[in-house]
Design an enzyme around this catalytic site. Structure first.
Site, PDB file in Angstrom:
ATOM      1  N   PHE A  67       0.863  -1.185   0.000  1.00 20.81           N
ATOM      2  CA  PHE A  67       0.000   0.000   0.000  1.00 20.81           C
ATOM      3  C   PHE A  67       0.894   1.228   0.000  1.00 20.81           C
ATOM      4  O   PHE A  67       1.771   1.360   0.851  1.00 20.81           O
ATOM      5  CB  PHE A  67      -0.924   0.034   1.221  1.00 20.81           C
ATOM      6  CG  PHE A  67      -1.781   1.269   1.249  1.00 20.81           C
ATOM      7  CD1 PHE A  67      -2.926   1.355   0.452  1.00 20.81           C
ATOM      8  CD2 PHE A  67      -1.443   2.374   2.025  1.00 20.81           C
ATOM      9  CE1 PHE A  67      -3.711   2.503   0.449  1.00 20.81           C
ATOM     10  CE2 PHE A  67      -2.222   3.527   2.022  1.00 20.81           C
ATOM     11  CZ  PHE A  67      -3.359   3.583   1.236  1.00 20.81           C
ATOM     12  N   ASP A 115       9.431   2.382   1.576  1.00 26.07           N
ATOM     13  CA  ASP A 115       8.266   3.095   2.095  1.00 26.07           C
ATOM     14  C   ASP A 115       8.153   2.776   3.580  1.00 26.07           C
ATOM     15  O   ASP A 115       7.711   1.699   3.974  1.00 26.07           O
ATOM     16  CB  ASP A 115       7.003   2.674   1.327  1.00 26.07           C
ATOM     17  CG  ASP A 115       5.757   3.410   1.828  1.00 26.07           C
ATOM     18  OD1 ASP A 115       5.831   4.059   2.884  1.00 26.07           O
ATOM     19  OD2 ASP A 115       4.713   3.323   1.150  1.00 26.07           O
ATOM     20  N   LYS A 129       3.104   9.651   8.706  1.00 26.98           N
ATOM     21  CA  LYS A 129       2.432   9.179   9.920  1.00 26.98           C
ATOM     22  C   LYS A 129       3.098   9.650  11.224  1.00 26.98           C
ATOM     23  O   LYS A 129       2.846  10.756  11.670  1.00 26.98           O
ATOM     24  CB  LYS A 129       2.267   7.658   9.860  1.00 26.98           C
ATOM     25  CG  LYS A 129       1.316   7.250   8.724  1.00 26.98           C
ATOM     26  CD  LYS A 129       0.766   5.856   8.850  1.00 26.98           C
ATOM     27  CE  LYS A 129      -0.442   5.636   7.950  1.00 26.98           C
ATOM     28  NZ  LYS A 129      -0.183   5.012   6.681  1.00 26.98           N
TER      29      LYS A 129
HETATM   30  C1  LIG Z   1      -0.482   5.292   5.235  1.00 22.24           C
HETATM   31  C2  LIG Z   1       0.479   4.845   4.217  1.00 22.24           C
HETATM   32  C3  LIG Z   1       0.656   5.542   3.013  1.00 22.24           C
HETATM   33  C4  LIG Z   1      -0.201   6.721   2.648  1.00 22.24           C
HETATM   34  O1  LIG Z   1      -0.089   7.768   3.544  1.00 22.24           O
HETATM   35  P1  LIG Z   1      -1.225   8.908   3.615  1.00 22.24           P
HETATM   36  O2  LIG Z   1      -0.709   9.856   4.650  1.00 22.24           O
HETATM   37  O3  LIG Z   1      -2.503   8.222   3.981  1.00 22.24           O
HETATM   38  O4  LIG Z   1      -1.315   9.535   2.285  1.00 22.24           O
HETATM   39  C5  LIG Z   1       1.631   5.098   2.141  1.00 22.24           C
HETATM   40  N1  LIG Z   1       2.404   4.031   2.432  1.00 22.24           N
HETATM   41  C6  LIG Z   1       2.263   3.334   3.576  1.00 22.24           C
HETATM   42  C7  LIG Z   1       3.156   2.188   3.853  1.00 22.24           C
HETATM   43  C8  LIG Z   1       1.279   3.704   4.494  1.00 22.24           C
HETATM   44  O5  LIG Z   1       1.119   2.994   5.621  1.00 22.24           O
END
Ligand SMILES: *Cc1c(COP(=O)(O)O)cnc(C)c1O
Length: 393
Positions: free
Chosen positions: A131, A217, A246
């Site tokens: 994701f 990521d 986050k």
């Molecule tokens: C939450 C998340 C995203 C997206 O971040 P947003 O702040 O919701 O745009 C991308 N990659 C990972 C691994 C995530 O957990």
């Protein structure tokens, strides 16, 4: 007025709407108290209303919020320097979310290969279960039918490989247009799924062999969530690009794309930008988060607390072997994988009825992301509730 929801109904929102938070607890207006083992999906890394964050926010809030990137921003410079000091990075792009950090990573990748005279190289290899966010580029990177449905044609240039097919499958997916490999060290939305042992270093070796960039990521698994500031520190792998968001804002919207000097060089004047990204208020809070998570002993405490929670959950797995398949994850990023004859949602609802907040992740997993500042008493409280709910299931 129509009866259509005033907020676009793209989320299935639970009641109640919380009124107050303190540490690991959320409170409703009528005084109901919930133990928060989700932390706004790994965002409230220091719990709710941590005094140092509240002080920083209010102090900065009465001084200066925003000036725009037309001006030098001391808080942003300081935060960037500290991030570079604490990580592999030589340079940082600030933005407001994970998606924007990924978007920047994709643009930087394309721009980098153009800059070094290989403009055909633009494709990025990603993995099943990944994701990466919700922008047009991020849903293409995520690559699931669900994320893309109704949004075709998708942004071109993403090739998907199954992790279980191993490093040979990744190498098989590389062609002369491949520019990078993008991977979460521990998949979050995909179900708290750590990459197999050695996988990240094998990816690094492949990137070196084929002249590709390695993009990690760490939007969910970063900022000390696993007991290291960034999760990839566990395997001594150095990425070319790393996205964070986050936890770095502790609840204030803040994201960043970290890059090496070699990669960052292509991002010359005017090649990318943002109005809000890295503003004085957001980066004041980011610095306050770093004051705490980079302090001596913080990571080892998270590791200790995480080990304790994992042990307790493994105890429950032994007690309920017909329900729990596996406890997985690292530090305070843990998942309870539920066996196929049960569903994660049923357990999550029972936990919520008992005022413990967790949520669902892919492949029938109950996702547990407590504030990094919890102690043994919170673990006992949560595990007693989970025990009761499993009993009832
Ligand atoms: C939450 C998340 C995203 C997206 O971040 P947003 O702040 O919701 O745009 C991308 N990659 C990972 C691994 C995530 O957990």
């Amino acid at each position: 007025m129509s009866d259509f929801s005033a907020v676009l109904p793209i989320y299935n929102r639970k009641q109640p709407s919380f009124a107050k938070g303190e540490g690991a607890y959320l409170y409703t207006d009528n005084g109901d108290k919930y133990l928060d083992f989700l932390s706004g999906i790994a965002v409230n890394a220091l719990g709710h209303c941590h005094p140092h964050l509240v002080n920083t926010l209010t102090e900065q809030g009465s001084k200066l919020w925003h000036t725009s990137n037309v001006f030098a921003i001391d808080n942003a410079t300081k935060l960037a320097e500290r991030l570079c000091e604490a990580t592999f990075a030589d340079s940082v792009f600030f933005c407001n979310s994970g998606t924007e950090a990924i978007e920047a990573a994709v643009k930087i990748t394309r721009r980098y290969f153009d800059y070094i005279g290989q403009p055909d190289k633009h494709k990025i290899i990603t993995f099943d279960g990944a994701f990466h966010g919700r922008s047009t580029a991020a849903i293409a990177a995520t690559g699931t039918a669900k994320a893309l449905e109704g949004f075709e044609p998708r942004l071109q240039g993403f090739d998907k490989v199954k992790v279980e097919n191993g490093i040979a499958a990744v190498e098989g997916a590389i062609d002369d247009k491949t520019a990078a490999i993008l991977v979460e060290p521990i998949q979050g939305e995909g179900g708290i799924r750590p990459m197999p042992d050695g996988f990240l270093s094998d990816l690094r070796a492949l990137c070196d062999k084929h002249g590709l960039l390695l993009i990690l990521d760490e939007i969910q698994c970063g900022i000390s969530r696993t007991g290291k500031f960034l999760a990839h520190e566990y395997c001594n792998v150095i990425p070319d690009i790393c996205t964070i968001a986050k936890g770095i804002g502790g609840g204030f919207p803040l994201g960043a794309t970290l890059v090496t000097a070699q990669v960052g060089e292509c991002m010359t004047l005017g090649t990318h930008g943002t109005t809000f990204g890295g503003n004085p208020l957001a980066t004041a809070v980011g610095n306050a988060v770093l004051d705490i998570v980079l302090a001596d002993g913080f990571d080892s405490k998270v590791k200790q607390t995480g080990n304790l929670l994992k042990q307790r959950l493994e105890g429950l797995q032994q007690k309920y072997p017909s329900i729990i398949d596996e406890i997985r994850g690292c530090g305070l990023m843990l998942g309870i994988k539920i066996k196929d004859s049960y569903t994660n949602i049923d357990l999550i609802n029972k936990l919520f009825d008992r005022k413990l907040i967790v949520n669902a992740a892919g492949s029938n997993v109950v996702r547990i992301l407590p504030p990094l500042v919890i102690d043994e008493s919170h673990i006992n409280e949560a595990c007693d509730i989970i025990d009761e709910a499993l009993e009832e299931l």
